[in-house]
Design a protein around this motif. Structure first.
Motif, PDB file in Angstrom:
ATOM      1  N   ASP A  28       1.238  -4.676  -7.204  1.00  0.00           N
ATOM      2  CA  ASP A  28       2.615  -4.216  -7.289  1.00  0.00           C
ATOM      3  C   ASP A  28       3.494  -5.418  -7.627  1.00  0.00           C
ATOM      4  N   LYS A  82       6.545   4.453 -15.198  1.00  0.00           N
ATOM      5  CA  LYS A  82       6.328   5.422 -14.134  1.00  0.00           C
ATOM      6  C   LYS A  82       5.758   6.734 -14.664  1.00  0.00           C
ATOM      7  N   ARG A  85       2.058   6.196 -15.051  1.00  0.00           N
ATOM      8  CA  ARG A  85       1.504   6.098 -13.695  1.00  0.00           C
ATOM      9  C   ARG A  85       1.388   7.471 -13.056  1.00  0.00           C
ATOM     10  N   HIS A  98       2.698   0.268  -8.947  1.00  0.00           N
ATOM     11  CA  HIS A  98       3.787   0.191  -9.913  1.00  0.00           C
ATOM     12  C   HIS A  98       4.369  -1.213  -9.916  1.00  0.00           C
TER      13      HIS A  98
END
Length: 272
Positions: A28, A82, A85, A98
Motif C-alpha cells: 500500500d 481503483k 483494483r 491500493h
C-alpha cells in the motif's frame, strides 16, 4: 547533510500478484513509501510505476512494446487505479493493496523526505518549485520543465535525462504525464543515474495545491476519475472513454481465459 555516495545494494524483493498480465507489487502507499525511503542516497537508479486502467490498455490491448519494456524493468508496480483494483477483487478474487501515486507522494513528503534530501523534478515550473520550497523547506531541489510535445522534439527527451544525471538526487519525480514519464524513467535507468524514480503524474501539483484534488468522498468511492472528468471534460474525456474503457474488454477476456493473462484459474495467486 547525507552525501550521495554509491550504495550498490540489491533491490529488496517485493511480493507480487499478477493481474491482467502485470505483476503488481503487494504494497500500500505507506509500505511503498517506507521501502523507497529506505534506499540510501546514491543507490543505482530504480523506478516505480503506478498502473491504472490506461496502463493496462497500453500493455494488454495496444501492446505498446516500449511501454512493456518500461514495465519489465520497473522496480515497483503499484496499483494506482481503483477501478482495476475493484475488478481484480470482484471478478478474480484478488485483494490487491491500493497505492495511488498522489497518496504515495504525500506520505513521502510528510513522513520521510527531509529538507536536505536531494530532489529532482521533471515537469513543473517556477510556481511548483517555489511552493515545494516554501512548504517543505527543501534546500536541494532541482526542477526542469520541458516544452510541450518534448518527446517528439529532437533532443528534448535527452535533455531531461541529462538534467537528471547532472542533478543526482535521492528522489526523482516525473510529472510530465503518462506514458511520457514512464518512458523517461526507463531512459534515465539506461543512461545510468542514481536515486528512485517516481512516475506519479500530477501528484506534486495536488500536493502543493496548484491543482485541486478530488474531495475525499470521490476518492473513497473510487471515482476520482469522475471528479476530474466533471471539472475538465475536454481534457479527460479521451483518457476515460478511449484510453481506459478497453479495461472492460480485457477483464471479460481474462475471465474466460485467465491463463492467457498470467493468472491461474483460482481465486488467488501470488504472495498472501
Amino acid at each position: 547533510m547525507e552525501p550521495l555516495t554509491d550504495i550498490s545494494r540489491p533491490l529488496p524483493p517485493v511480493a507480487e500478484t499478477v493481474f491482467l498480465g502485470v505483476p503488481i507489487s503487494r504494497l500500500d502507499a505507506a509500505e511503498a513509501a517506507a521501502l523507497i525511503a529506505a534506499r540510501g542516497p546514491g543507490a543505482p537508479f530504480a523506478y516505480a510505476v503506478t498502473p491504472n486502467a490506461s496502463h493496462f490498455n497500453l500493455l494488454g490491448e495496444i501492446r505498446d512494446a516500449r511501454f512493456q519494456d518500461v514495465y519489465d524493468h520497473a522496480w515497483l508496480r503499484l496499483m494506482d487505479g481503483k477501478v482495476p483494483r475493484a475488478f481484480a477483487r470482484k471478478v478474480f478474487g484478488l485483494d490487491l493493496p491500493h497505492c495511488a501515486g498522489s497518496d504515495l507522494t504525500e506520505i513521502l513528503f510528510r513522513d520521510h523526505i527531509r529538507p536536505d534530501d536531494a530532489i529532482t523534478v521533471i515537469g513543473g515550473g517556477e510556481a511548483l518549485r517555489r511552493r515545494l520550497v516554501e512548504r517543505f523547506g527543501l534546500t536541494r531541489l532541482a526542477v526542469y520543465d520541458p516544452p510541450m510535445g518534448f518527446m517528439e522534439q529532437p533532443g528534448e527527451a535527452e535533455a531531461c535525462v541529462t538534467f537528471v544525471q547532472q542533478h543526482p538526487a535521492r528522489y526523482v519525480f516525473f510529472g510530465v504525464g503518462s506514458p511520457r514519464g514512464e518512458y523517461l524513467a526507463r531512459m534515465v535507468q539506461q543512461a545510468g543515474a542514481v536515486g528512485t524514480g517516481l512516475c506519479v503524474g500530477g501528484s506534486l501539483n495536488f500536493l502543493t495545491g496548484l491543482v485541486k484534488r478530488a474531495p475525499m468522498v470521490f476518492r473513497t468511492l473510487g471515482v476520482e476519475w469522475l471528479y476530474r472528468l466533471l471539472r475538465n471534460p475536454v481534457r479527460h474525456a479521451r483518457r476515460v472513454f478511449i484510453d481506459s474503457m478497453p479495461l472492460l474488454w480485457m477483464v471479460a477476456k481474462a475471465k474466460w481465459n485467465p491463463c492467457a493473462y498470467g493468472m491461474a484459474p483460482t481465486r488467488q495467486r501470488g504472495a498472501p
